[in-house]
Design a protein around this motif. Structure first.
Motif, PDB file in Angstrom:
ATOM      1  N   UNK A  86       2.890  -0.345  -6.803  1.00  0.00           N
ATOM      2  CA  UNK A  86       2.191  -0.809  -5.606  1.00  0.00           C
ATOM      3  C   UNK A  86       2.891  -0.352  -4.331  1.00  0.00           C
ATOM      4  N   UNK A  87       4.213  -0.164  -4.399  1.00  0.00           N
ATOM      5  CA  UNK A  87       4.976   0.286  -3.228  1.00  0.00           C
ATOM      6  C   UNK A  87       5.001   1.803  -3.101  1.00  0.00           C
ATOM      7  N   UNK A  88       4.326   2.502  -4.031  1.00  0.00           N
ATOM      8  CA  UNK A  88       4.257   3.966  -4.027  1.00  0.00           C
ATOM      9  C   UNK A  88       5.613   4.615  -4.305  1.00  0.00           C
ATOM     10  N   UNK A  89       6.498   3.890  -4.968  1.00  0.00           N
ATOM     11  CA  UNK A  89       7.784   4.471  -5.353  1.00  0.00           C
ATOM     12  C   UNK A  89       7.619   5.304  -6.615  1.00  0.00           C
ATOM     13  N   UNK A  90       6.729   4.874  -7.491  1.00  0.00           N
ATOM     14  CA  UNK A  90       6.407   5.645  -8.685  1.00  0.00           C
ATOM     15  C   UNK A  90       4.893   5.669  -8.832  1.00  0.00           C
ATOM     16  N   UNK A  91       4.389   6.695  -9.477  1.00  0.00           N
ATOM     17  CA  UNK A  91       2.937   6.837  -9.620  1.00  0.00           C
ATOM     18  C   UNK A  91       2.499   6.335 -10.993  1.00  0.00           C
ATOM     19  N   UNK A  92       1.281   5.813 -11.100  1.00  0.00           N
ATOM     20  CA  UNK A  92       0.809   5.330 -12.400  1.00  0.00           C
ATOM     21  C   UNK A  92       0.433   6.477 -13.324  1.00  0.00           C
ATOM     22  N   UNK A  93       0.496   6.234 -14.615  1.00  0.00           N
ATOM     23  CA  UNK A  93       0.061   7.219 -15.602  1.00  0.00           C
ATOM     24  C   UNK A  93      -1.454   7.221 -15.725  1.00  0.00           C
ATOM     25  N   UNK A  94      -2.038   6.043 -15.593  1.00  0.00           N
ATOM     26  CA  UNK A  94      -3.490   5.929 -15.653  1.00  0.00           C
ATOM     27  C   UNK A  94      -3.939   4.793 -14.751  1.00  0.00           C
ATOM     28  N   UNK A  95      -5.218   4.782 -14.435  1.00  0.00           N
ATOM     29  CA  UNK A  95      -5.748   3.755 -13.551  1.00  0.00           C
ATOM     30  C   UNK A  95      -5.396   4.024 -12.101  1.00  0.00           C
ATOM     31  N   UNK A  96      -5.681   3.056 -11.247  1.00  0.00           N
ATOM     32  CA  UNK A  96      -5.404   3.242  -9.829  1.00  0.00           C
ATOM     33  C   UNK A  96      -5.098   1.910  -9.157  1.00  0.00           C
ATOM     34  N   UNK A  97      -4.385   2.012  -8.028  1.00  0.00           N
ATOM     35  CA  UNK A  97      -4.080   0.854  -7.192  1.00  0.00           C
ATOM     36  C   UNK A  97      -4.418   1.225  -5.756  1.00  0.00           C
ATOM     37  N   UNK A  98      -5.386   0.531  -5.171  1.00  0.00           N
ATOM     38  CA  UNK A  98      -5.792   0.781  -3.791  1.00  0.00           C
ATOM     39  C   UNK A  98      -5.233  -0.319  -2.899  1.00  0.00           C
ATOM     40  N   UNK A  99      -4.564   0.092  -1.819  1.00  0.00           N
ATOM     41  CA  UNK A  99      -3.932  -0.857  -0.903  1.00  0.00           C
ATOM     42  C   UNK A  99      -4.420  -0.580   0.508  1.00  0.00           C
ATOM     43  N   UNK A 100      -4.847  -1.630   1.178  1.00  0.00           N
ATOM     44  CA  UNK A 100      -5.326  -1.505   2.553  1.00  0.00           C
ATOM     45  C   UNK A 100      -4.399  -2.298   3.469  1.00  0.00           C
ATOM     46  N   UNK A 101      -3.606  -1.589   4.250  1.00  0.00           N
ATOM     47  CA  UNK A 101      -2.682  -2.249   5.160  1.00  0.00           C
ATOM     48  C   UNK A 101      -1.279  -1.692   5.042  1.00  0.00           C
ATOM     49  N   UNK A 102      -0.455  -1.997   6.036  1.00  0.00           N
ATOM     50  CA  UNK A 102       0.933  -1.535   6.065  1.00  0.00           C
ATOM     51  C   UNK A 102       1.764  -2.389   5.108  1.00  0.00           C
ATOM     52  N   UNK A 103       2.554  -1.731   4.253  1.00  0.00           N
ATOM     53  CA  UNK A 103       3.307  -2.415   3.202  1.00  0.00           C
ATOM     54  C   UNK A 103       4.792  -2.411   3.533  1.00  0.00           C
ATOM     55  N   UNK A 104       5.408  -3.577   3.448  1.00  0.00           N
ATOM     56  CA  UNK A 104       6.856  -3.700   3.536  1.00  0.00           C
ATOM     57  C   UNK A 104       7.391  -4.134   2.188  1.00  0.00           C
ATOM     58  N   UNK A 105       8.296  -3.353   1.599  1.00  0.00           N
ATOM     59  CA  UNK A 105       8.782  -3.635   0.250  1.00  0.00           C
ATOM     60  C   UNK A 105      10.265  -3.962   0.259  1.00  0.00           C
ATOM     61  N   UNK A 106      10.626  -4.929  -0.550  1.00  0.00           N
ATOM     62  CA  UNK A 106      12.029  -5.253  -0.784  1.00  0.00           C
ATOM     63  C   UNK A 106      12.205  -5.334  -2.290  1.00  0.00           C
TER      64      UNK A 106
END
Length: 422
Positions: A86-106
């Motif tokens: 979800x933080x776009x640090x790694x990509x999924x092998x299958x499927x998808x994750x759509x995120x709308x908005x600015x993300x702050x990750x810890x």
């Protein structure tokens, strides 16, 4: 409200290579081994086929704007992998994750920091990644530094920071740069108790402002206090998605079926002996409705239905056993005196006042005993019921602004006096 996170059939696969080569070897070792095989005419041992390991599989859910969602599960369940996708640090092998908005990750300690840059430079670096302009970062700079408590170390490279200092600065940056979606892994365990208190308070402020929070934690009390919804991951798949109480009780109960009501008679299950039989049990709120969750400030009761099967001189002692996860007894409660009853159906109710139990989950065992020439156990159904006590963090006993987990099994409101002695 509209969805800000949409996850559809998400999967993440890792290849676990299984080779005959040692885990670590030097160039000299490799060359010597090759020469030895050449001289002895030994065949080259090829690596065995890699095995696939699915850290996530067929994961689907939606998160709406303003939701505070807790993600729980045992070690290796896929929680951290999900947050990394979800933080776009790694990509999924299958499927998808759509995120709308600015993300702050810890996530992991130090993630997003450049080790050679100073603390000051990393604050601006992270702000730029989030799409903020320099003047926007400057407007929040002093607040970030004060919250993290690293003012004396701002111009020192991050690589010289302790893990606690990195975590404090990372949380402060993620929380104060106004992300619309905040994703937090359980890295708060690195900080001291005082900083954990500040972090939990800040996360409450963020959730109260209508922003979206995804929070991974092994602290069920923290999840109950912060989250409005909870997802249980088990071996990379969603096992349950619901209210914190429902999910936590499922998580703590393992593979068993636990609820706020158990009807043994309707299930055809005979619990008891020739003298008395257990019919049902339930946890009820102050309005008499069966419940899985109760506000820490409100009363709750446990009700047990039982049937006296024959006339006798036995004086029965209904008793309820309250146990917390891990098997520790909170307490056992009985009526003031044993009761002799003619044949018939009866209810025994134990009333627990508000501001008595601490936040957390409780398992209730239902039993009836008697004592004539010696103790007699007519039945004892262990962990027959479960319920969760939720602390809303406002107006509850003992808080006074304290936001961390309160220790103890009970948290009673007791009478205090404070008097001047001279």
């Amino acid at each position: 409200m509209s969805s800000v996170i949409t996850v559809e059939n998400l999967g993440k696969r890792y290849s676990l290579a299984n080779t005959a080569a040692p885990a670590y070897s030097t160039l000299r070792d490799v060359m010597a081994d090759a020469a030895r095989r050449f001289l002895r005419r030994e065949p080259v041992i090829e690596a065995r086929a890699a095995k696939d390991f699915w850290a996530l599989r067929n994961v689907s859910f939606e998160v709406r704007e303003g939701d505070v969602v807790g993600i729980v599960g045992r070690n290796g369940a896929g929680k951290s992998t999900l947050l990394k996708v979800l933080s776009r640090i790694t990509s999924p092998t299958e499927g998808q994750a759509r995120i709308r908005g600015r993300v702050g990750s810890l996530l992991e300690v130090g993630t997003g920091f450049h080790p050679e840059l100073s603390g000051r430079e990393n604050i601006f670096f992270n702000g730029a990644i989030l799409g903020l302009r320099k003047h926007e970062i400057r407007a929040r700079f002093d607040e970030i530094v004060e919250f993290a408590g690293v003012a004396d170390f701002l111009d020192i490279p991050i690589k010289r920071y302790s893990s606690g200092m990195k975590m404090r600065l990372a949380f402060s940056v993620a929380a104060h740069l106004d992300p619309e979606i905040m994703i937090v892994d359980e890295v708060l365990a690195v900080g001291d108790a005082e900083f954990q208190k500040k972090c939990l308070g800040k996360m409450q402020d963020i959730s109260g402002s209508g922003r979206t929070v995804l929070f991974v934690s092994h602290s069920m009390q923290t999840v109950t206090s912060l989250c409005s919804r909870c997802i249980l991951l088990d071996r990379g798949r969603i096992r349950k998605d619901g209210t914190p109480s429902e999910v936590i009780l499922e998580y703590l109960g393992g593979d068993g079926e636990f609820s706020g009501r158990a009807d043994f008679a309707s299930q055809g299950k005979v619990v008891g002996d020739d003298d008395v039989q257990l019919l049902y049990g339930e946890v009820i709120d102050e309005n008499g409705r069966a419940t899985l969750e109760v506000d820490i400030r409100r009363p709750v009761a446990v009700r047990m239905g039982f049937r006296v099967r024959r006339r006798s001189d036995i004086a029965f002692i209904p008793n309820f056993h309250f146990v917390i996860p891990g098997g520790t007894y909170a307490f056992v409660s009985t009526p003031d005196a044993p009761v002799s009853l003619p044949p018939g159906d009866y209810e025994a109710i134990c009333h627990i006042p508000g501001d008595f139990l601490n936040e957390g989950s409780y398992f209730v065992g239902l039993a009836i005993t008697s004592y004539t020439e010696g103790p007699v156990l007519h039945f004892f159904e262990q962990s027959a019921l479960t319920f969760n006590v939720r602390d809303p963090m406002e107006g509850s006993v003992g808080r006074h602004g304290y936001v961390n987990v309160m220790p103890g099994v009970v948290r009673p409101r007791l009478k205090w006096t404070i008097e001047e002695t001279r």
